[in-house]
Design an enzyme around this catalytic site. Structure first.
Site, short mmCIF file in Angstrom:
data_model
loop_
_atom_site.label_atom_id
_atom_site.label_comp_id
_atom_site.label_asym_id
_atom_site.label_seq_id
_atom_site.Cartn_x
_atom_site.Cartn_y
_atom_site.Cartn_z
CB ALA A 9 -0.93 0.00 1.21
NE ARG A 12 7.60 3.12 -8.59
CZ ARG A 12 8.79 2.75 -8.10
NH1 ARG A 12 9.52 3.60 -7.43
NH2 ARG A 12 9.24 1.52 -8.30
CG MET A 13 1.74 0.17 -9.55
SD MET A 13 0.67 1.12 -10.63
CE MET A 13 -0.71 0.01 -10.82
CB THR A 78 6.26 -7.99 -13.00
OG1 THR A 78 7.11 -7.26 -12.11
CG2 THR A 78 5.43 -7.02 -13.81
CB ALA A 106 -3.59 -8.16 -14.79
CG ASN A 108 -0.02 -3.02 -18.61
OD1 ASN A 108 -0.86 -2.19 -18.27
ND2 ASN A 108 1.18 -2.69 -19.01
CG HIS A 136 8.70 0.31 -17.90
ND1 HIS A 136 8.70 -0.55 -18.97
CD2 HIS A 136 7.49 0.18 -17.30
CE1 HIS A 136 7.52 -1.18 -19.03
NE2 HIS A 136 6.78 -0.75 -18.03
CE LYS A 140 9.07 -3.05 -15.45
NZ LYS A 140 8.20 -3.58 -14.38
N GLY A 146 7.02 -7.26 -17.26
CA GLY A 146 6.12 -8.42 -17.31
C GLY A 146 5.24 -8.36 -18.55
CB THR A 147 3.58 -5.49 -20.23
OG1 THR A 147 3.04 -5.08 -18.98
CG2 THR A 147 2.56 -5.30 -21.33
N1 LIG Z 1 0.04 -4.99 -13.62
C1 LIG Z 1 0.18 -3.69 -13.82
O1 LIG Z 1 -0.65 -3.03 -14.51
C2 LIG Z 1 1.32 -2.98 -13.20
C3 LIG Z 1 2.25 -3.70 -12.52
N2 LIG Z 1 3.27 -3.07 -11.90
C4 LIG Z 1 4.12 -3.93 -11.11
O2 LIG Z 1 3.74 -3.80 -9.76
C5 LIG Z 1 4.86 -4.02 -8.91
C6 LIG Z 1 5.00 -2.84 -7.95
O3 LIG Z 1 5.39 -1.70 -8.67
P1 LIG Z 1 5.57 -0.30 -7.91
O4 LIG Z 1 4.37 0.02 -7.12
O5 LIG Z 1 6.06 0.64 -8.94
O6 LIG Z 1 6.77 -0.68 -6.91
P2 LIG Z 1 7.16 0.06 -5.53
O7 LIG Z 1 8.56 -0.36 -5.26
O8 LIG Z 1 6.82 1.49 -5.60
O9 LIG Z 1 6.17 -0.60 -4.46
C7 LIG Z 1 6.33 -1.88 -3.93
C8 LIG Z 1 5.80 -1.84 -2.51
O10 LIG Z 1 5.79 -3.16 -2.00
C9 LIG Z 1 6.23 -3.11 -0.66
N3 LIG Z 1 6.69 -4.42 -0.23
C10 LIG Z 1 7.91 -4.98 -0.40
N4 LIG Z 1 7.96 -6.19 0.17
C11 LIG Z 1 6.73 -6.40 0.71
C12 LIG Z 1 6.14 -7.47 1.42
N5 LIG Z 1 6.84 -8.59 1.71
N6 LIG Z 1 4.86 -7.37 1.83
C13 LIG Z 1 4.14 -6.26 1.56
N7 LIG Z 1 4.65 -5.20 0.89
C14 LIG Z 1 5.91 -5.29 0.46
C15 LIG Z 1 7.32 -2.04 -0.67
O11 LIG Z 1 7.61 -1.57 0.64
C16 LIG Z 1 6.67 -1.00 -1.56
O12 LIG Z 1 5.85 -0.12 -0.79
C17 LIG Z 1 6.05 -4.25 -9.84
O13 LIG Z 1 6.23 -5.62 -10.05
C18 LIG Z 1 5.59 -3.58 -11.13
O14 LIG Z 1 6.23 -4.10 -12.27
C19 LIG Z 1 3.42 -1.72 -11.94
C20 LIG Z 1 2.55 -0.96 -12.64
C21 LIG Z 1 1.42 -1.51 -13.32
O1 LIG Z 2 6.91 -1.35 -13.07
C1 LIG Z 2 6.07 -0.72 -13.77
O2 LIG Z 2 5.96 0.50 -13.74
C2 LIG Z 2 5.20 -1.50 -14.63
N1 LIG Z 2 5.21 -2.79 -14.55
C3 LIG Z 2 4.42 -3.70 -15.29
C4 LIG Z 2 5.29 -4.54 -16.19
O3 LIG Z 2 6.43 -4.86 -15.85
O4 LIG Z 2 4.82 -4.90 -17.29
C5 LIG Z 2 3.27 -3.02 -15.98
C6 LIG Z 2 3.61 -1.67 -16.55
O5 LIG Z 2 4.47 -1.84 -17.63
C7 LIG Z 2 4.23 -0.79 -15.50
#
Ligand SMILES: NC(=O)C1=CN([C@@H]2O[C@H](COP(=O)(O)OP(=O)(O)OC[C@H]3O[C@@H](n4cnc5c(N)ncnc54)[C@H](O)[C@@H]3O)[C@@H](O)[C@H]2O)C=CC1
Ligand SMILES: O=C(O)C1=N[C@H](C(=O)O)C[C@H](O)C1
Length: 251
Positions: A9, A12-13, A78, A106, A108, A136, A140, A146-147
């Site tokens: 929580a 970033r996401m 991812t 998902a 993405n 990106h 990251k 992953g996408t």
């Molecule tokens: N499916 C989608 O549409 C998207 C997927 N992503 C993916 O989502 C993931 C997160 O991306 P961001 O938010 O940018 O990363 P981030 O690094 O900003 O956030 C990750 C969060 O997870 C927390 N965390 C780490 N270990 C943990 C644990 N054991 N238990 C609970 N929380 C924990 C961290 O403290 C941090 O707050 C990445 O794998 C990214 O590639 C990102 C954007 C879109």
């Molecule tokens: O880390 C990101 O930002 C994103 N991660 C996902 C991925 O690895 O595909 C989704 C999106 O590209 C953003």
């Protein structure tokens, strides 16, 4: 109201998901947890669906714990290999609600990226050459995205189904510039300050090129997809493991 807990929580996401859940009319925030918090606080009594956005190295363990808690999970993190997906399926089968448990993963949640991926699988059999470039933000932690992995696999599958030969490539020396090869498709990763999440799929034939590009300029672009998944999991999504937002769209 759908009670939603968010894991990751503070990220970033995750922080965008907290805001989206608070702002939607049919969802309310249950627990907002991050690294170091005990996920067994999340139970069916306080949570209908968990949204998990953490880091690839911990996501599988989080999902296994949440399945053990008997709560449905939407995962955006991812790093999902076939082996990890198999572990999720096995955990569902051995978990507290094997017939009704829902886990949705998902690569993405942005509609632009999901459609680009879908169009790429449709275009794949018409072009001799195909390469994927993902671009990106430099914070990251994983590459390729992953996408991009999902897109490359989809293109490779479509080419295989069409009985196509490998993509033409006369490279004899490569220090890494040709990118990572995923199921025969070259994938290139760019990290650049100012970018968010972008992908280009290049298709080529003699004398012509098709480019399919998706741009996510802001993380708000992922939120409608996340909320759609949350609603589907409390509605008509099938039990078991589902991968890809395309499964919930009328494509
Ligand atoms: N499916 C989608 O549409 C998207 C997927 N992503 C993916 O989502 C993931 C997160 O991306 P961001 O938010 O940018 O990363 P981030 O690094 O900003 O956030 C990750 C969060 O997870 C927390 N965390 C780490 N270990 C943990 C644990 N054991 N238990 C609970 N929380 C924990 C961290 O403290 C941090 O707050 C990445 O794998 C990214 O590639 C990102 C954007 C879109
Ligand atoms: O880390 C990101 O930002 C994103 N991660 C996902 C991925 O690895 O595909 C989704 C999106 O590209 C953003």
């Amino acid at each position: 109201m759908i009670k939603v807990s968010v894991v990751g929580a503070k990220g970033r996401m995750g922080s965008h998901v907290v805001e989206a859940v608070n702002n939607a009319e049919d969802t309310e925030l249950a627990l907002a947890l991050d690294a170091g918090d005990d996920l067994t606080q999340i139970t069916p009594a306080n949570t209908d669906v968990v949204v998990e956005f953490t880091v690839p190295s911990v996501s599988l363990n989080n999902v296994l714990t949440l399945i053990g808690q008997g709560v449905d999970v939407v995962v955006g993190t991812t790093g999902w290999t076939d082996e990890k997906l198999a572990q999720v399926k096995a955990a569902i089968a051995q978990g507290p609600k094997p017939e009704t448990q829902k886990v949705f993963i998902a690569p993405n949640f942005a509609i632009s990226a999901v459609l680009a991926d879908y169009f790429a699988t449709k275009a794949a059999k018409y072009f001799e050459s195909a390469e994927v470039i993902e671009l990106h933000h430099p914070t990251k932690v994983d590459a390729p995205s992953g996408t991009a992995i999902h897109t490359a696999r989809g293109i490779a599958e479509a080419r295989k189904a069409a009985g196509m030969a490998p993509v033409p490539d006369a490279t004899e020396t490569d220090g890494g510039s040709r990118g990572q090869v995923i199921d025969g498709i070259h994938v290139h990763a760019v990290r650049l300050r100012g970018l968010n999440a972008h992908e280009e799929v290049l298709f080529g034939n003699a004398g012509e090129q098709l480019t399919i590009r998706a741009d996510s300029f802001d993380r708000t672009s992922f939120m409608p997809g996340v909320l759609l998944a949350v609603r589907k999991l409390t509605g008509d999504a099938p039990a078991g493991l589902t991968v890809g937002l395309d499964q919930f769209l009328d494509l």
